[in-house]
Design a protein around this motif. Sequence first.
Motif, PDB file in Angstrom:
ATOM      1  N   TYR A   1       0.820  -1.215   0.000  1.00 14.54           N
ATOM      2  CA  TYR A   1       0.000   0.000   0.000  1.00 14.54           C
ATOM      3  C   TYR A   1       0.851   1.261   0.000  1.00 14.54           C
ATOM      4  O   TYR A   1       0.469   2.276  -0.599  1.00 14.54           O
ATOM      5  CB  TYR A   1      -1.016  -0.023   1.147  1.00 14.54           C
ATOM      6  CG  TYR A   1      -2.145  -0.955   0.809  1.00 14.54           C
ATOM      7  CD1 TYR A   1      -3.107  -0.607  -0.126  1.00 14.54           C
ATOM      8  CD2 TYR A   1      -2.217  -2.226   1.367  1.00 14.54           C
ATOM      9  CE1 TYR A   1      -4.120  -1.476  -0.488  1.00 14.54           C
ATOM     10  CE2 TYR A   1      -3.226  -3.113   1.012  1.00 14.54           C
ATOM     11  CZ  TYR A   1      -4.171  -2.722   0.084  1.00 14.54           C
ATOM     12  OH  TYR A   1      -5.168  -3.593  -0.276  1.00 14.54           O
ATOM     13  N   SER A   2       2.020   1.218   0.615  1.00 15.42           N
ATOM     14  CA  SER A   2       2.922   2.368   0.571  1.00 15.42           C
ATOM     15  C   SER A   2       3.402   2.621  -0.850  1.00 15.42           C
ATOM     16  O   SER A   2       3.480   3.771  -1.299  1.00 15.42           O
ATOM     17  CB  SER A   2       4.126   2.137   1.493  1.00 15.42           C
ATOM     18  OG  SER A   2       3.713   2.117   2.836  1.00 15.42           O
TER      19      SER A   2
ATOM     20  N   LEU B   1       0.684   4.201  -2.820  1.00 13.12           N
ATOM     21  CA  LEU B   1       0.562   5.623  -2.469  1.00 13.12           C
ATOM     22  C   LEU B   1       1.633   6.461  -3.164  1.00 13.12           C
ATOM     23  O   LEU B   1       1.348   7.570  -3.634  1.00 13.12           O
ATOM     24  CB  LEU B   1       0.639   5.806  -0.945  1.00 13.12           C
ATOM     25  CG  LEU B   1      -0.596   5.330  -0.185  1.00 13.12           C
ATOM     26  CD1 LEU B   1      -0.283   5.143   1.294  1.00 13.12           C
ATOM     27  CD2 LEU B   1      -1.750   6.305  -0.381  1.00 13.12           C
TER      28      LEU B   1
ATOM     29  N   LYS C   1       0.566   6.845  -6.660  1.00 14.02           N
ATOM     30  CA  LYS C   1      -0.519   7.828  -6.725  1.00 14.02           C
ATOM     31  C   LYS C   1       0.048   9.247  -6.700  1.00 14.02           C
ATOM     32  O   LYS C   1      -0.398  10.119  -7.450  1.00 14.02           O
ATOM     33  CB  LYS C   1      -1.498   7.622  -5.566  1.00 14.02           C
ATOM     34  CG  LYS C   1      -2.712   8.542  -5.648  1.00 14.02           C
ATOM     35  CD  LYS C   1      -3.520   8.502  -4.384  1.00 14.02           C
ATOM     36  CE  LYS C   1      -3.007   9.440  -3.355  1.00 14.02           C
ATOM     37  NZ  LYS C   1      -2.962  10.847  -3.784  1.00 14.02           N
TER      38      LYS C   1
ATOM     39  N   ASP D   1      -1.011  15.493  -0.131  1.00 13.08           N
ATOM     40  CA  ASP D   1      -0.527  14.109  -0.103  1.00 13.08           C
ATOM     41  C   ASP D   1       0.752  14.005   0.725  1.00 13.08           C
ATOM     42  O   ASP D   1       0.884  13.126   1.578  1.00 13.08           O
ATOM     43  CB  ASP D   1      -0.250  13.597  -1.512  1.00 13.08           C
ATOM     44  CG  ASP D   1      -1.451  12.939  -2.159  1.00 13.08           C
ATOM     45  OD1 ASP D   1      -2.454  12.689  -1.468  1.00 13.08           O
ATOM     46  OD2 ASP D   1      -1.367  12.651  -3.369  1.00 13.08           O
TER      47      ASP D   1
ATOM     48  N   ILE E   1       0.732  11.485   3.611  1.00  8.38           N
ATOM     49  CA  ILE E   1       1.290  10.177   3.275  1.00  8.38           C
ATOM     50  C   ILE E   1       2.636   9.951   3.961  1.00  8.38           C
ATOM     51  O   ILE E   1       2.899   8.852   4.452  1.00  8.38           O
ATOM     52  CB  ILE E   1       1.370   9.999   1.746  1.00  8.38           C
ATOM     53  CG1 ILE E   1      -0.060   9.900   1.182  1.00  8.38           C
ATOM     54  CG2 ILE E   1       2.185   8.767   1.375  1.00  8.38           C
ATOM     55  CD1 ILE E   1      -0.146   9.900  -0.330  1.00  8.38           C
TER      56      ILE E   1
ATOM     57  N   PHE F   1      -5.322   4.071   2.300  1.00  6.90           N
ATOM     58  CA  PHE F   1      -5.098   4.165   0.854  1.00  6.90           C
ATOM     59  C   PHE F   1      -6.356   4.642   0.132  1.00  6.90           C
ATOM     60  O   PHE F   1      -6.304   5.581  -0.670  1.00  6.90           O
ATOM     61  CB  PHE F   1      -4.641   2.812   0.298  1.00  6.90           C
ATOM     62  CG  PHE F   1      -4.586   2.782  -1.194  1.00  6.90           C
ATOM     63  CD1 PHE F   1      -3.583   3.446  -1.884  1.00  6.90           C
ATOM     64  CD2 PHE F   1      -5.552   2.108  -1.925  1.00  6.90           C
ATOM     65  CE1 PHE F   1      -3.545   3.437  -3.275  1.00  6.90           C
ATOM     66  CE2 PHE F   1      -5.522   2.094  -3.306  1.00  6.90           C
ATOM     67  CZ  PHE F   1      -4.513   2.763  -3.986  1.00  6.90           C
TER      68      PHE F   1
ATOM     69  N   ARG G   1      -7.129   8.295   0.792  1.00  8.11           N
ATOM     70  CA  ARG G   1      -6.249   9.217   0.068  1.00  8.11           C
ATOM     71  C   ARG G   1      -6.583   9.258  -1.421  1.00  8.11           C
ATOM     72  O   ARG G   1      -6.528  10.329  -2.044  1.00  8.11           O
ATOM     73  CB  ARG G   1      -4.779   8.847   0.280  1.00  8.11           C
ATOM     74  CG  ARG G   1      -4.262   9.089   1.670  1.00  8.11           C
ATOM     75  CD  ARG G   1      -4.566  10.455   2.229  1.00  8.11           C
ATOM     76  NE  ARG G   1      -4.075  11.531   1.382  1.00  8.11           N
ATOM     77  CZ  ARG G   1      -4.331  12.817   1.566  1.00  8.11           C
ATOM     78  NH1 ARG G   1      -5.088  13.216   2.567  1.00  8.11           N
ATOM     79  NH2 ARG G   1      -3.846  13.722   0.754  1.00  8.11           N
ATOM     80  N   VAL G   2      -6.939   8.137  -2.007  1.00 10.18           N
ATOM     81  CA  VAL G   2      -7.340   8.134  -3.421  1.00 10.18           C
ATOM     82  C   VAL G   2      -8.611   8.969  -3.580  1.00 10.18           C
ATOM     83  O   VAL G   2      -8.708   9.827  -4.468  1.00 10.18           O
ATOM     84  CB  VAL G   2      -7.542   6.700  -3.945  1.00 10.18           C
ATOM     85  CG1 VAL G   2      -8.236   6.704  -5.299  1.00 10.18           C
ATOM     86  CG2 VAL G   2      -6.204   5.968  -4.025  1.00 10.18           C
TER      87      VAL G   2
ATOM     88  N   SER H   1      -7.843  12.663  -3.299  1.00  3.64           N
ATOM     89  CA  SER H   1      -7.242  13.216  -4.519  1.00  3.64           C
ATOM     90  C   SER H   1      -8.281  13.419  -5.615  1.00  3.64           C
ATOM     91  O   SER H   1      -8.279  14.452  -6.288  1.00  3.64           O
ATOM     92  CB  SER H   1      -6.125  12.300  -5.031  1.00  3.64           C
ATOM     93  OG  SER H   1      -5.045  12.304  -4.136  1.00  3.64           O
TER      94      SER H   1
ATOM     95  N   ALA I   1      -9.256   8.908   5.989  1.00  2.00           N
ATOM     96  CA  ALA I   1      -7.853   8.497   5.935  1.00  2.00           C
ATOM     97  C   ALA I   1      -7.119   8.761   7.246  1.00  2.00           C
ATOM     98  O   ALA I   1      -6.138   8.082   7.556  1.00  2.00           O
ATOM     99  CB  ALA I   1      -7.148   9.205   4.782  1.00  2.00           C
TER     100      ALA I   1
END
Length: 146
Positions: free
Chosen positions: A13-14, A17, A20, A69, A73, A101, A104-105, A108, A127
Motif C-alpha cells: 500500500y505504501s 501511495l 498515486k 498528499d 502520506i 489508501f 487518500r485516493v 485526490s 484516511a
Amino acid sequence: MLGSDIWMCFIFYSTLLILKMYIIAIITGQVRLRKKAFANPEDAERHGGIQFCRTDPYVERCLRSHRNDMENIFPFFFLGAVYSMTGPSSAVARIHFVVFFLGRVFHSVAYLLALKAPTRSFAYVIAQVPCFSMAIQILIHVASFA
C-alpha cells in the motif's frame, strides 16, 4: 520481519501511495502544458513566450493536492512502519492500510475534480482514522518501555 504478511501489506500500500503521488505530479505537468501556465521563465519561453510564466487556478489546485498528499502520506509511512513492528493482527493491520489508501485516493479525486464540499473533508477524515488508531496503538505498545 521483512517477509511477514503485515510488512508486505504495508509495503504494497505504501508503494501504491507513492505511485498515486507520481500520478498527481504527472497530472500537474499535463495541466501546466494544457493551460500554458509555467512556473519558470525558461519553460514558458520554450512553450510560447514569457507571458506564459504565470499561475493558473487549476494548476494551483493540482499543486495543493500534491502538497496535501505529502503532508499526510509521509506521516503514514512512519506510523505504518512502526505499527507493523508492534505485532498487530494481520487482518486489522490490512484494514488500517486499505482504509488509509482508499481515503487518500478518494481525497485526490475530490480535490482534482473539485467535488462539492464536504466530500474532500470526509475523505480526509476517513484516511486520518487509521493513522490516529495506529498512533494510539504504537503509544500503548511503547508505554511499557518508557
